[in-house]
Design a protein around this motif. Structure first.
Motif, PDB file in Angstrom:
ATOM      1  N   UNK A 293       0.828  -1.208   0.000  1.00  0.00           N
ATOM      2  CA  UNK A 293       0.000   0.000   0.000  1.00  0.00           C
ATOM      3  C   UNK A 293       0.863   1.259   0.000  1.00  0.00           C
ATOM      4  N   UNK A 294       0.188   2.381  -0.309  1.00  0.00           N
ATOM      5  CA  UNK A 294       0.817   3.686  -0.181  1.00  0.00           C
ATOM      6  C   UNK A 294       0.609   4.180   1.234  1.00  0.00           C
ATOM      7  N   UNK A 295       1.569   4.922   1.752  1.00  0.00           N
ATOM      8  CA  UNK A 295       1.466   5.388   3.138  1.00  0.00           C
ATOM      9  C   UNK A 295       1.559   6.915   3.203  1.00  0.00           C
ATOM     10  N   UNK A 296       0.618   7.530   3.930  1.00  0.00           N
ATOM     11  CA  UNK A 296       0.681   8.970   4.205  1.00  0.00           C
ATOM     12  C   UNK A 296       0.727   9.155   5.707  1.00  0.00           C
ATOM     13  N   UNK A 297       1.804   9.736   6.205  1.00  0.00           N
ATOM     14  CA  UNK A 297       1.924  10.050   7.634  1.00  0.00           C
ATOM     15  C   UNK A 297       1.575  11.514   7.822  1.00  0.00           C
ATOM     16  N   UNK A 298       0.368  11.757   8.352  1.00  0.00           N
ATOM     17  CA  UNK A 298      -0.065  13.143   8.574  1.00  0.00           C
ATOM     18  C   UNK A 298       0.430  13.604   9.940  1.00  0.00           C
ATOM     19  N   UNK A 299       0.800  14.883  10.076  1.00  0.00           N
ATOM     20  CA  UNK A 299       1.218  15.393  11.378  1.00  0.00           C
ATOM     21  C   UNK A 299       0.067  15.322  12.392  1.00  0.00           C
ATOM     22  N   UNK A 300       0.416  15.281  13.661  1.00  0.00           N
ATOM     23  CA  UNK A 300      -0.594  15.121  14.709  1.00  0.00           C
ATOM     24  C   UNK A 300      -1.438  16.347  14.961  1.00  0.00           C
ATOM     25  N   UNK A 301      -0.862  17.540  14.839  1.00  0.00           N
ATOM     26  CA  UNK A 301      -1.678  18.731  15.096  1.00  0.00           C
ATOM     27  C   UNK A 301      -2.888  18.702  14.175  1.00  0.00           C
ATOM     28  N   UNK A 302      -4.092  18.879  14.725  1.00  0.00           N
ATOM     29  CA  UNK A 302      -5.301  18.667  13.918  1.00  0.00           C
ATOM     30  C   UNK A 302      -5.398  19.550  12.668  1.00  0.00           C
ATOM     31  N   UNK A 303      -4.980  20.810  12.755  1.00  0.00           N
ATOM     32  CA  UNK A 303      -5.065  21.656  11.552  1.00  0.00           C
ATOM     33  C   UNK A 303      -4.056  21.152  10.512  1.00  0.00           C
ATOM     34  N   UNK A 304      -2.884  20.729  10.981  1.00  0.00           N
ATOM     35  CA  UNK A 304      -1.853  20.210  10.072  1.00  0.00           C
ATOM     36  C   UNK A 304      -2.351  18.937   9.385  1.00  0.00           C
ATOM     37  N   UNK A 305      -3.037  18.083  10.142  1.00  0.00           N
ATOM     38  CA  UNK A 305      -3.558  16.840   9.559  1.00  0.00           C
ATOM     39  C   UNK A 305      -4.612  17.160   8.503  1.00  0.00           C
ATOM     40  N   UNK A 306      -5.510  18.093   8.812  1.00  0.00           N
ATOM     41  CA  UNK A 306      -6.580  18.425   7.856  1.00  0.00           C
ATOM     42  C   UNK A 306      -6.006  19.082   6.601  1.00  0.00           C
ATOM     43  N   UNK A 307      -5.040  19.989   6.779  1.00  0.00           N
ATOM     44  CA  UNK A 307      -4.464  20.692   5.622  1.00  0.00           C
ATOM     45  C   UNK A 307      -3.694  19.715   4.731  1.00  0.00           C
ATOM     46  N   UNK A 308      -2.917  18.824   5.322  1.00  0.00           N
ATOM     47  CA  UNK A 308      -2.150  17.885   4.490  1.00  0.00           C
ATOM     48  C   UNK A 308      -3.082  16.861   3.826  1.00  0.00           C
ATOM     49  N   UNK A 309      -4.152  16.489   4.529  1.00  0.00           N
ATOM     50  CA  UNK A 309      -5.128  15.607   3.874  1.00  0.00           C
ATOM     51  C   UNK A 309      -5.661  16.306   2.631  1.00  0.00           C
ATOM     52  N   UNK A 310      -6.069  17.552   2.831  1.00  0.00           N
ATOM     53  CA  UNK A 310      -6.696  18.321   1.748  1.00  0.00           C
ATOM     54  C   UNK A 310      -5.734  18.514   0.579  1.00  0.00           C
TER      55      UNK A 310
END
Ligand SMILES: Nc1nc2c(c(=O)[nH]1)N[C@H]1C(S)=C(S)[C@@H](COP(=O)(O)OP(=O)(O)OC[C@H]3O[C@@H](n4cnc5c(N)ncnc54)[C@H](O)[C@@H]3O)O[C@H]1N2
Ligand code: MOO
Ligand code: MG
Length: 411
Positions: A293-310
């Protein structure tokens, strides 16, 4: 200023590097229209019928023959035509047919006169305005011809596309199979909602945000819960996620602290493609490949996670599903009504409110505090204020770029 931002890769470079490695999913399945919302067409859809399927009236009024109306004499009404109940008798010369919107026009009809342009005298109809041949007649196939491609492959099916297919009588559509995405949050401090907050704990925001956005994107979400900051537990979660999913998304533990093991796990169980971007929030985002699979490690800070997801996961899923339209809305330049704080070094995604000012011009205002823990800033925002990497503070009245939120972040 931030010399420690040297060497971070740009968002564009990261997006290109990521997308270049992905091949779209080839598997498709047929689903009913009711189950197709949010899914993506696997092949072009052509129309089996003409739309409209027959010549019909655009108005409530009278079907006429031009030869009959040239004298200006009152014309008797020889019959009626309704949508769903056409006129079926003989149409005598020198008469009109009463016709309703959507009714098939009777054979020989040259035009439909709307009833407001007529008068009735002793049961007969007098036409009070000039008549143009063909007026108010909607011709067979003037919208869609049989065989015409109505949707290209790679189209997301929403409130415009699905009714179009329904109008063509299409009951089933071939869509790309759902992407399977395994998600987990990492952090000893995390607690699921529904219990009082323990000392030193915080509620898990990220899994909620990520699974909601994945659902909106039509993915199959495999929720592996909250994983402790412990290499053995993380190893097991990574392995389980990799077994089940096309894409694995974790949040937290991707920075350089003593309880941050995400990157180590990715190095141990797979291969890192890139880590650390010149964006704020979202710097420590990691992307790579596990066994399957492909892996995306998003940062823990919630805004950082949402922005990188987006900004990163959304384009990734678009590429995997073959979506043709750009996953991210175009940016535009508007005046900024607020002062904004910004240090040079990273492309900044601040949350803003885009609105029309008293002069009728678009302008953007800040939502206030912009820390990567300030998730409340998303609730009022309707756009990102995108500030270039080398830019500093912004004074009120300066031009800035905004990126309106798409449906992923809107209610
Ligand atoms: N020395 C450095 N420290 C940090 C750097 C750096 O470059 N050097 N980068 C900072 C940046 S920027 C970010 S972003 C964070 C990213 O941290 P991690 O990905 O390691 O995330 P954690 O340490 O696990 O958590 C950070 C923060 O977020 C809270 N958190 C985590 N998960 C959740 C969740 N599911 N729901 C709500 N809140 C969550 C956590 O409690 C922490 O407060 O690193 C900086 N540090
Ligand atoms: O990049 Mo971090 O996301 O600035 O807080
Ligand atoms: Mg950390």
């Amino acid at each position: 200023m931030e010399s420690f931002t040297a060497g971070l890769i740009s968002l564009e470079e990261a997006q290109q590097k990521m997308l270049a490695q992905l091949t779209p999913i080839a598997d498709a399945e047929n689903v009913s229209l009711a189950a197709a919302a949010g899914r993506i067409t696997a092949k072009a859809v052509t129309s089996p019928i003409a739309v409209p399927p027959f010549d019909n009236s655009a108005m409530d009024g009278y079907a006429v023959r031009l030869a009959d109306i040239s004298h200006g004499e009152p014309l008797p009404v020889a019959g009626k035509a309704f949508a769903g109940a056409p006129f079926s008798g003989e149409w005598p010369q020198g008469s009109v047919i009463r016709i309703m919107t959507g009714a098939p026009v009777p054979a020989g009809c040259d035009a439909v006169v709307m009833q407001e342009q007529t008068e009735t005298r002793e049961g007969a109809v007098v036409i009070t305005a000039p008549v143009r041949p063909g007026q108010n007649i909607r011709l067979t196939g003037d919208d869609i011809q049989p065989g015409h491609v109505v949707l290209e492959a790679g189209t997301r099916l929403g409130a415009a596309e699905l009714p179009l297919l329904a109008s063509l009588g299409i009951a089933q559509v071939s869509v790309v199979r759902k992407v399977r995405v395994a998600i987990f949050s990492t952090g000893d401090e995390l607690q699921p909602v529904g219990e009082p907050l323990a000392e030193g704990a915080i509620y898990d925001t990220n899994r909620f945000a990520v699974s909601l956005m994945l659902n909106k994107l039509g993915c199959d979400v495999i929720d592996l819960g909250i994983i402790k900051d412990n290499p053995a537990a993380l190893r097991a979660a990574f392995a389980e996620a990799d077994r089940q999913a096309d894409v694995v998304i974790s949040t937290g533990g991707v920075s350089v602290g003593e309880a941050d093991f995400t990157k180590t796990m990715l190095e141990e169980l797979g291969a890192i493609s890139f880590w650390k971007l010149a964006i704020k929030p979202g710097k420590p985002f990691a992307f790579g490949r596990l066994s399957h699979s492909w892996f995306c490690g998003l940062p823990g800070n919630p805004v950082s996670a949402a922005v990188t997801f987006y900004q990163l996961v959304q384009p990734l899923l678009a590429k995997l599903t073959g979506l043709q339209k750009s996953a991210l809305p175009p940016r535009q330049k508007v005046r900024c009504a607020s002062a904004l704080k910004k240090s040079p070094g990273r492309l900044d995604f601040q949350r803003g409110i885009l609105r029309q000012n008293a002069q009728g011009e678009l302008e953007v205002q800040t939502t206030g505090m912009q820390g990567s823990h300030v998730f409340s800033s998303f609730a009022q925002a309707n756009c990102f204020i995108v500030l270039e990497r080398e830019r500093g503070n912004v004074e009120p009245g300066e031009w800035v770029e905004v990126e309106p939120f798409n449906a992923l972040l809107e209610a």
